[in-house]
Write a protein that holds these residues in place. Structure first.
Motif: not given
Length: 355
Positions: A346-349, A5-12, A27-29, A304-315
């Motif tokens: 990176g620190q919290t999720v 299971f991987n978590i990445g970032v996408l940018q336009l 993102c790498e760091q 929409v089910c965004a991954i958004a809010g506090t670290p706990e909400e995102c997790t």
């Protein structure tokens, strides 16, 4: 075979190049697994952005990173001949080696912008299948002759002493409709789903991908299902959702104005109707993305089910996507201080998914 299971970032590819490179390095760091570039298109000029070549930008990012996977998410064979795509893939293999991931899709919005695909007798599924056959044929290195319904190619063999990488990178097909989703399981290494993907749409998509894989006698558990999901994070829940609200507004307006029917299932899985989104699209046209963000109610953002809010909400939200069958989060971080947001993720999720 079960993939990680991987978590990445996408940018336009619609922002200044150096800012995009800085975000990729952040993102790498932060410990993300991948950084994807999605090709923007001139439509974004309506919202004060400029489209840039995603392949050129990702090549530069490759030279400034060392660990993180790098993906085209996506490029279109309607805008580049598959032989040219193979040539650009070689550049990424030169620079990133096995870190490179190749995402290919029809890009319906881009097709509309350049007048391709509409009214054509040959549909996107044939274009996609032939593109992959050509790309693999060229990258394989053997003599290659191809005559399809859409594309043709004549490529001599790669000589043993040629100084170049060899091999074929993972190829993922982007698809919203069932035909391309099934094809991703049949001929690809996995499927990439569009923005406004929800856990319900993940389940729908995985079923289609698995059907295609079984048709080709492949094990569906060995395929990637990557999903583009808007997101933002903050210590305060309301503040942490601001970026996702604005990005969701742009995408929802886009779906009303440009994609229409092909997004039906995507919106159905989110419990959204076009009528519900019309105020968002109208606000976007009249006042831009900030005005449209105000038209995205808490109810719409919840659907929409965004991954958004506090670290706990995102997790919690990421776990919902994982449970639905998503194997690669493609998080589109938006809002203020995005490099800071990447660091906070990176620190919290991310540590919750590294156990």
């Amino acid at each position: 075979m079960t993939i990680p299971f991987n978590i990445g970032v996408l940018q336009l590819s619609m922002e200044p190049v150096q800012e995009t490179v800085a975000m990729a390095k952040a993102c790498e760091q932060a410990g993300f697994d991948a950084f994807w570039i999605a090709e923007a298109y001139p439509w974004w000029r309506k919202h004060s952005f400029e489209a840039r070549s995603s392949t050129a930008v990702l090549a530069l990012i490759a030279a400034h990173t060392t660990r993180i996977q790098l993906g085209w998410g996506i490029i279109s064979p309607y805008t580049r001949h598959p032989v040219q795509i193979a040539m650009e893939a070689r550049v990424m293999q030169d620079l990133a080696g096995d870190r490179f991931l190749l995402g290919l899709g029809a890009s319906k919005i881009f097709m509309k912008e350049i007048g391709e695909g509409e009214g054509e007798k040959i549909g996107p599924a044939t274009v996609m299948r032939e593109s992959i056959e050509v790309i693999k044929g060229v990258l394989n290195g053997a003599a290659f002759q191809y005559q399809g319904k859409v594309f043709q190619a004549s490529v001599p063999p790669l000589k043993p002493d040629a100084h170049t990488p060899r091999g074929i990178p993972p190829i993922y097909i982007a698809g919203t409709g069932p035909m391309l989703q099934k094809m991703s399981g049949e001929v690809g290494d996995g499927l990439l789903t569009a923005s406004i993907t929800t856990p319900a749409f993940v389940r729908y998509s995985r079923k289609n991908m698995a059907e295609g894989a079984l048709k080709a006698r492949k094990d569906p558990s060995g395929l990637v299902l990557g999903s583009v999901i808007v997101g933002s994070i903050g210590r305060d829940s309301s503040k942490g959702k601001e970026g996702a609200r604005e990005q969701a507004a742009m995408y929802l307006a886009n779906k009303v104005q440009n994609i229409k029917g092909s997004a039906d299932v995507l919106l159905e899985c989110a419990g959204l109707t076009f009528e519900e989104l019309l105020p968002v699209a109208d606000a976007m046209e009249k006042g831009g993305r900030r005005a449209a963000a105000k038209a995205v109610t808490d109810e719409i953002l919840g659907k929409v089910c965004a991954i958004a809010g506090t670290p706990e909400e995102c997790t919690q939200r990421i776990q919902e996507y994982r449970d639905a069958g998503c194997t690669h989060i493609m998080l589109e971080i938006w809002g203020d201080d995005r490099t800071g947001q990447a660091k906070l993720f990176g620190q919290t999720v991310l540590p919750h998914f590294r156990k």
